[in-house]
Scaffold this motif. Structure first.
Motif, short mmCIF file in Angstrom:
data_model
loop_
_atom_site.label_atom_id
_atom_site.label_comp_id
_atom_site.label_asym_id
_atom_site.label_seq_id
_atom_site.Cartn_x
_atom_site.Cartn_y
_atom_site.Cartn_z
N GLN A 130 -10.80 8.88 2.71
CA GLN A 130 -10.27 9.86 1.77
C GLN A 130 -9.52 9.18 0.63
O GLN A 130 -9.70 9.53 -0.55
N VAL A 131 -8.68 8.20 0.98
CA VAL A 131 -7.90 7.52 -0.04
C VAL A 131 -8.80 6.65 -0.91
O VAL A 131 -8.61 6.57 -2.13
N ALA A 134 -10.17 8.85 -3.41
CA ALA A 134 -9.14 9.38 -4.31
C ALA A 134 -8.74 8.37 -5.39
O ALA A 134 -8.48 8.74 -6.54
N GLY A 159 -3.12 3.22 -3.35
CA GLY A 159 -3.84 3.70 -2.18
C GLY A 159 -3.19 3.30 -0.88
O GLY A 159 -3.18 4.06 0.10
N LEU A 189 -4.61 8.79 -12.60
CA LEU A 189 -4.79 8.54 -11.17
C LEU A 189 -3.52 8.87 -10.40
O LEU A 189 -3.55 9.53 -9.35
N ALA A 192 -3.03 12.64 -10.23
CA ALA A 192 -3.96 13.32 -9.32
C ALA A 192 -3.65 13.04 -7.86
O ALA A 192 -3.75 13.93 -7.01
N THR A 193 -3.27 11.82 -7.55
CA THR A 193 -3.15 11.42 -6.14
C THR A 193 -1.77 11.66 -5.55
O THR A 193 -1.61 11.63 -4.32
#
Length: 250
Positions: A130-131, A134, A159, A189, A192-193
């Motif tokens: 998932q990461v 992402a 991450g 980024l 979003a994360t």
């Protein structure tokens, strides 16, 4: 509401030199907060104290209402706070995916015994996958982390914090060393994360600060001289005189 991260009257001296002079700072859960100021203002020192790398001479630091002032860095990490440094801290000889698996194992520390964490846990692999997606590194999953570009390594750094399950992130100059295009991608980024997480970042790129932060605090000579929205900080005459100057257009 209890602040996600709170600093109360923190002071730090090195010999006779006062680095921090009674810093007070409160960051709400889910807030993106930027700490700015000139070189030598004490920003990195404050980050180091929050992350447990040093102890203040006075004051208190709380994480979601629990004091962490004198905890070791590993203990603070276990409570959900992760810090990135100005230089990357990836495992250079491991693959990108294995870097993320190592971080994801930490998030499983309370649910599995140590030998189970190294036996291909589906949960660990799923979190790493998932990461990986992402942070945009899926195509680089089998590459040794040390061979990634600088911007990619910074993405992997982020991450690692996400895979480790951190709810509060300290980012130390996340766009340093990047060109404008790379910095813009890095900010998007991060935006979003880190949704739903609490973020405190030190950053010299004012475009990045004003694009990302909900609030900004200005540290000058070891003191917070202003805290407010990006628009308020941009318009503050005292802040402009002390730090921003002509680098920010009104």
């Amino acid at each position: 509401m209890i602040p996600a991260l709170a600093v109360y009257g923190v002071e730090k001296r090195i010999g006779a030199t006062r680095i921090l002079r009674g810093v007070d700072l409160a960051i709400e859960p889910g807030e993106r907060h930027a700490l700015i100021g000139p070189n030598g203002a004490g920003k990195s020192t404050l980050f180091n104290l929050i992350a447990g790398g040093a102890r203040p001479n006075a004051g208190r630091i709380d994480l979601f209402g629990a004091e962490i002032t004198r905890l070791a860095p590993a203990a603070i990490t276990r409570r959900g706070l992760a810090r990135s440094f100005q230089t990357t801290s990836v495992f250079a000889r491991l693959s990108v995916f294995d870097n993320l698996r190592c971080a994801a194992m930490l998030a499983e520390r309370d649910r599995t015994r140590w030998w189970q964490r190294f036996s291909g846990s589906n949960t660990v692999d799923e979190r790493a996958e998932q990461v990986l997606a992402a942070v945009g590194l899926d195509a680089r999953r089998h590459i040794q982390a040390g061979t990634l570009s600088y911007a990619e390594q910074r993405a992997l750094d982020l991450g690692l914090a996400l895979a480790g399950g951190a709810h509060t992130l300290l980012l130390d100059e996340p766009t340093a060393g990047m060109n404008r295009a790379e910095a813009a991608r890095a900010i998007e980024l991060i935006r979003a994360t880190t949704a739903g997480r609490t973020l405190l970042m030190v950053e010299h790129d004012m475009d990045a600060v004003f694009a990302l932060a909900d609030r900004v605090s200005v540290l000058v000579q070891g003191r917070i001289i202003a805290t407010g929205t990006p628009a308020a900080i941009r318009a503050d005459a005292a802040v402009r005189a002390a730090y921003l100057g002509d680098s920010v257009r009104a």
